[in-house]
Motif scaffolding. Structure first.
Motif, PDB file in Angstrom:
ATOM      1  N   ARG A 173       0.813  -1.211   0.000  1.00 61.02           N
ATOM      2  CA  ARG A 173       0.000   0.000   0.000  1.00 61.02           C
ATOM      3  C   ARG A 173       0.854   1.272   0.000  1.00 61.02           C
ATOM      4  NH1 ARG A 173      -1.804  -3.140   4.021  1.00 61.02           N
ATOM      5  NH2 ARG A 173      -0.986  -1.693   5.585  1.00 61.02           N
ATOM      6  N   THR A 174       1.725   1.409   0.996  1.00 64.03           N
ATOM      7  CA  THR A 174       2.456   2.670   1.152  1.00 64.03           C
ATOM      8  C   THR A 174       3.964   2.523   1.100  1.00 64.03           C
ATOM      9  OG1 THR A 174       2.380   2.433   3.560  1.00 64.03           O
ATOM     10  CG2 THR A 174       0.593   3.675   2.518  1.00 64.03           C
ATOM     11  N   ALA A 175       4.531   1.452   1.625  1.00 63.89           N
ATOM     12  CA  ALA A 175       5.984   1.340   1.770  1.00 63.89           C
ATOM     13  C   ALA A 175       6.527   0.173   0.962  1.00 63.89           C
ATOM     14  CB  ALA A 175       6.358   1.178   3.238  1.00 63.89           C
ATOM     15  N   THR A 176       7.708   0.387   0.353  1.00 64.59           N
ATOM     16  CA  THR A 176       8.399  -0.636  -0.429  1.00 64.59           C
ATOM     17  C   THR A 176       9.887  -0.495  -0.198  1.00 64.59           C
ATOM     18  OG1 THR A 176       6.691  -0.544  -2.139  1.00 64.59           O
ATOM     19  CG2 THR A 176       8.771  -1.593  -2.733  1.00 64.59           C
ATOM     20  N   VAL A 177      10.585  -1.639  -0.070  1.00 65.97           N
ATOM     21  CA  VAL A 177      12.039  -1.669   0.093  1.00 65.97           C
ATOM     22  C   VAL A 177      12.618  -2.567  -0.998  1.00 65.97           C
ATOM     23  CG1 VAL A 177      13.955  -2.380   1.562  1.00 65.97           C
ATOM     24  CG2 VAL A 177      11.981  -1.201   2.555  1.00 65.97           C
ATOM     25  N   LEU A 178      13.667  -2.078  -1.674  1.00 68.84           N
ATOM     26  CA  LEU A 178      14.353  -2.835  -2.718  1.00 68.84           C
ATOM     27  C   LEU A 178      15.822  -2.945  -2.361  1.00 68.84           C
ATOM     28  CD1 LEU A 178      12.328  -0.506  -4.251  1.00 68.84           C
ATOM     29  CD2 LEU A 178      12.712  -2.120  -6.121  1.00 68.84           C
ATOM     30  N   VAL A 179      16.445  -4.089  -2.699  1.00 68.53           N
ATOM     31  CA  VAL A 179      17.846  -4.348  -2.362  1.00 68.53           C
ATOM     32  C   VAL A 179      18.551  -4.876  -3.606  1.00 68.53           C
ATOM     33  CG1 VAL A 179      19.412  -5.675  -0.897  1.00 68.53           C
ATOM     34  CG2 VAL A 179      17.253  -4.822   0.040  1.00 68.53           C
ATOM     35  N   ARG A 180      19.804  -4.451  -3.767  1.00 67.29           N
ATOM     36  CA  ARG A 180      20.634  -4.947  -4.870  1.00 67.29           C
ATOM     37  C   ARG A 180      22.092  -4.862  -4.468  1.00 67.29           C
ATOM     38  NH1 ARG A 180      23.516  -1.161  -7.751  1.00 67.29           N
ATOM     39  NH2 ARG A 180      22.812   1.025  -7.677  1.00 67.29           N
ATOM     40  N   PRO A 181      22.985  -5.616  -5.141  1.00 65.45           N
ATOM     41  CA  PRO A 181      24.425  -5.467  -4.869  1.00 65.45           C
ATOM     42  C   PRO A 181      24.937  -4.147  -5.421  1.00 65.45           C
ATOM     43  CG  PRO A 181      24.041  -7.073  -6.620  1.00 65.45           C
ATOM     44  CD  PRO A 181      22.702  -6.720  -6.072  1.00 65.45           C
ATOM     45  N   GLY A 182      25.850  -3.523  -4.707  1.00 67.70           N
ATOM     46  CA  GLY A 182      26.439  -2.255  -5.142  1.00 67.70           C
ATOM     47  C   GLY A 182      27.726  -2.472  -5.933  1.00 67.70           C
ATOM     48  N   GLY A 183      28.252  -1.392  -6.465  1.00 65.53           N
ATOM     49  CA  GLY A 183      29.497  -1.468  -7.228  1.00 65.53           C
ATOM     50  C   GLY A 183      30.713  -1.261  -6.348  1.00 65.53           C
ATOM     51  N   GLY A 184      31.864  -1.266  -7.010  1.00 60.49           N
ATOM     52  CA  GLY A 184      33.107  -1.068  -6.271  1.00 60.49           C
ATOM     53  C   GLY A 184      33.333   0.384  -5.957  1.00 60.49           C
ATOM     54  N   VAL A 185      32.633   0.911  -4.944  1.00 58.72           N
ATOM     55  CA  VAL A 185      32.726   2.320  -4.559  1.00 58.72           C
ATOM     56  C   VAL A 185      33.360   2.393  -3.177  1.00 58.72           C
ATOM     57  CG1 VAL A 185      31.443   4.431  -4.119  1.00 58.72           C
ATOM     58  CG2 VAL A 185      30.680   2.871  -5.928  1.00 58.72           C
ATOM     59  N   THR A 186      34.303   3.296  -3.015  1.00 58.24           N
ATOM     60  CA  THR A 186      34.980   3.454  -1.725  1.00 58.24           C
ATOM     61  C   THR A 186      34.356   4.569  -0.889  1.00 58.24           C
ATOM     62  OG1 THR A 186      36.598   4.927  -2.779  1.00 58.24           O
ATOM     63  CG2 THR A 186      37.143   2.586  -2.638  1.00 58.24           C
ATOM     64  N   ASP A 187      33.778   5.579  -1.529  1.00 60.70           N
ATOM     65  CA  ASP A 187      33.178   6.693  -0.805  1.00 60.70           C
ATOM     66  C   ASP A 187      31.680   6.413  -0.669  1.00 60.70           C
ATOM     67  OD1 ASP A 187      32.290   9.069   0.251  1.00 60.70           O
ATOM     68  OD2 ASP A 187      33.438  10.345  -1.121  1.00 60.70           O
ATOM     69  N   ALA A 188      31.255   5.938   0.508  1.00 59.15           N
ATOM     70  CA  ALA A 188      29.857   5.552   0.701  1.00 59.15           C
ATOM     71  C   ALA A 188      28.925   6.765   0.673  1.00 59.15           C
ATOM     72  CB  ALA A 188      29.712   4.814   2.030  1.00 59.15           C
ATOM     73  N   VAL A 257      26.211  -3.126  -0.678  1.00 61.56           N
ATOM     74  CA  VAL A 257      24.750  -3.295  -0.785  1.00 61.56           C
ATOM     75  C   VAL A 257      24.108  -1.919  -0.918  1.00 61.56           C
ATOM     76  CG1 VAL A 257      22.667  -4.130   0.364  1.00 61.56           C
ATOM     77  CG2 VAL A 257      24.797  -5.408   0.559  1.00 61.56           C
ATOM     78  N   VAL A 258      23.117  -1.868  -1.810  1.00 51.73           N
ATOM     79  CA  VAL A 258      22.312  -0.657  -1.990  1.00 51.73           C
ATOM     80  C   VAL A 258      20.884  -0.983  -1.572  1.00 51.73           C
ATOM     81  CG1 VAL A 258      21.385   1.029  -3.623  1.00 51.73           C
ATOM     82  CG2 VAL A 258      23.742   0.204  -3.867  1.00 51.73           C
ATOM     83  N   VAL A 259      20.336  -0.144  -0.699  1.00 47.51           N
ATOM     84  CA  VAL A 259      18.951  -0.297  -0.248  1.00 47.51           C
ATOM     85  C   VAL A 259      18.183   0.954  -0.662  1.00 47.51           C
ATOM     86  CG1 VAL A 259      17.417  -0.622   1.720  1.00 47.51           C
ATOM     87  CG2 VAL A 259      19.690  -1.686   1.716  1.00 47.51           C
ATOM     88  N   LEU A 260      17.062   0.746  -1.352  1.00 42.74           N
ATOM     89  CA  LEU A 260      16.190   1.843  -1.772  1.00 42.74           C
ATOM     90  C   LEU A 260      14.829   1.625  -1.121  1.00 42.74           C
ATOM     91  CD1 LEU A 260      15.327   4.280  -3.519  1.00 42.74           C
ATOM     92  CD2 LEU A 260      14.848   2.647  -5.365  1.00 42.74           C
ATOM     93  N   ALA A 261      14.357   2.617  -0.382  1.00 39.43           N
ATOM     94  CA  ALA A 261      13.058   2.543   0.291  1.00 39.43           C
ATOM     95  C   ALA A 261      12.213   3.732  -0.125  1.00 39.43           C
ATOM     96  CB  ALA A 261      13.235   2.518   1.805  1.00 39.43           C
ATOM     97  N   VAL A 262      10.925   3.470  -0.431  1.00 40.12           N
ATOM     98  CA  VAL A 262      10.001   4.516  -0.870  1.00 40.12           C
ATOM     99  C   VAL A 262       8.715   4.373  -0.077  1.00 40.12           C
ATOM    100  CG1 VAL A 262       8.759   5.527  -2.810  1.00 40.12           C
ATOM    101  CG2 VAL A 262      10.979   4.452  -3.188  1.00 40.12           C
ATOM    102  N   ALA A 263       8.182   5.505   0.397  1.00 36.12           N
ATOM    103  CA  ALA A 263       6.909   5.529   1.111  1.00 36.12           C
ATOM    104  C   ALA A 263       6.038   6.636   0.540  1.00 36.12           C
ATOM    105  CB  ALA A 263       7.123   5.757   2.606  1.00 36.12           C
ATOM    106  N   GLY A 264       4.836   6.292   0.199  1.00 34.64           N
ATOM    107  CA  GLY A 264       3.908   7.290  -0.321  1.00 34.64           C
ATOM    108  C   GLY A 264       2.478   6.943   0.033  1.00 34.64           C
TER     109      GLY A 264
END
Length: 282
Positions: A173-188, A257-264
């Protein structure tokens, strides 16, 4: 001895190949001689005959071949009217033909309708695949090398709605969380800011977007950075929306790891559920 003066000489026979001329003094089958005056003082002209047209002042015109009659057995056209015997039986009219431009437009419209039907079917299939389904209390994302808990009432989705993500969960309904592997980044922090700006333009489309939170975090033995945005809209239909991006660095052979969360719409309960998911990442 000559002919009596009151009797006119009979008309001479036309040359061979010409139709015979009718004596204008002879009465018509309807009782009126050819050339006799009619109402209004206009003389009636003799009718046309097959193959020739009578002249106004007498004499005959050269024979003209008339249109070919409709083929048939002998005597088959005796019952036809004179116009049908002269010009042939009428053929049925052809059906109406559309202009070429209109035909091309209709064909293009049909092609667009077919493409729209195919696209609508694909969208329906994706929505069915990404619809939440019952799952245990924890999700394991093997591609990202991480697991996270499910709050009460949340379910996992079969197909993430954003390309690149490998797992998705939400309350439907309102909230969703998505997860994926991140790239080779040193500056978080830099990675979190860049991704928050990218996904904010892609998903929020707000009239005014403000930074709601920006801080370093440590989750499950990993360090990282979290950045949250809040979008507001000037219309009376859309309510404020919330977006949060968490970037966690890799550790012990595990990728970032990259986590994207959206609430509407944005509300405290949706934010609390998202915070519980992020805090349970292992």
């Amino acid at each position: 001895m000559g002919e009596p003066p009151h009797r006119a000489r009979p008309p001479e026979d036309p040359p061979e190949g010409f139709p015979r001329r009718r004596d204008p003094r002879r009465t018509r089958p309807y009782g009126r001689p050819y050339g006799a005056p009619v109402a209004g003082g206009v003389p009636a002209a003799p009718p046309e005959q097959d193959g020739a047209r009578p002249l106004r002042q007498g004499g005959w015109s050269a024979a003209r071949p008339g249109p070919a009659r409709a083929p048939g057995r002998d005597g088959a056209d005796d019952d036809l009217p004179p116009s049908a015997r002269r010009y042939g039986t009428p053929s049925p009219p052809a059906g109406p033909r559309l202009p070429r431009r209109l035909r091309r437009f209709l064909l293009g419209l049909l092609a667009l309708a077919a493409c729209a039907a195919v696209t609508a079917g694909a969208v329906v299939a994706v929505l069915r695949l990404s619809s939440p389904s019952p799952a245990p209390g924890r999700v394991t994302d093997r591609a990202a090398g991480v697991g996270y808990p499910l709050p009460a009432g949340w379910r996992t989705g079969a197909v993430p709605p954003v390309t690149g993500f490998t797992s998705v969960a939400g309350d439907g309904r309102t909230a969703t969380v998505l997860v994926r592997p991140g790239g080779g980044v040193t500056d978080a922090r830099r990675a979190a800011v860049t991704l928050a700006d990218l996904y904010g333009r892609l998903l929020l489309h707000g009239d005014e977007v403000k930074v709601a939170d920006d801080r370093a975090i440590t989750v499950g033995g990993r360090t990282g950075h979290s950045r949250a945005l809040r979008a507001e809209y000037r219309d009376v239909v859309n309510r404020p929306a919330y977006l949060r991006v968490v970037f966690l660095t890799g550790s012990a052979g595990r990728p970032p790891v990259v986590v994207l969360a959206v609430a509407g719409p944005d509300d405290p309960r949706a934010r609390a559920a998202i915070d519980s998911v992020v805090a349970g990442l292992r």
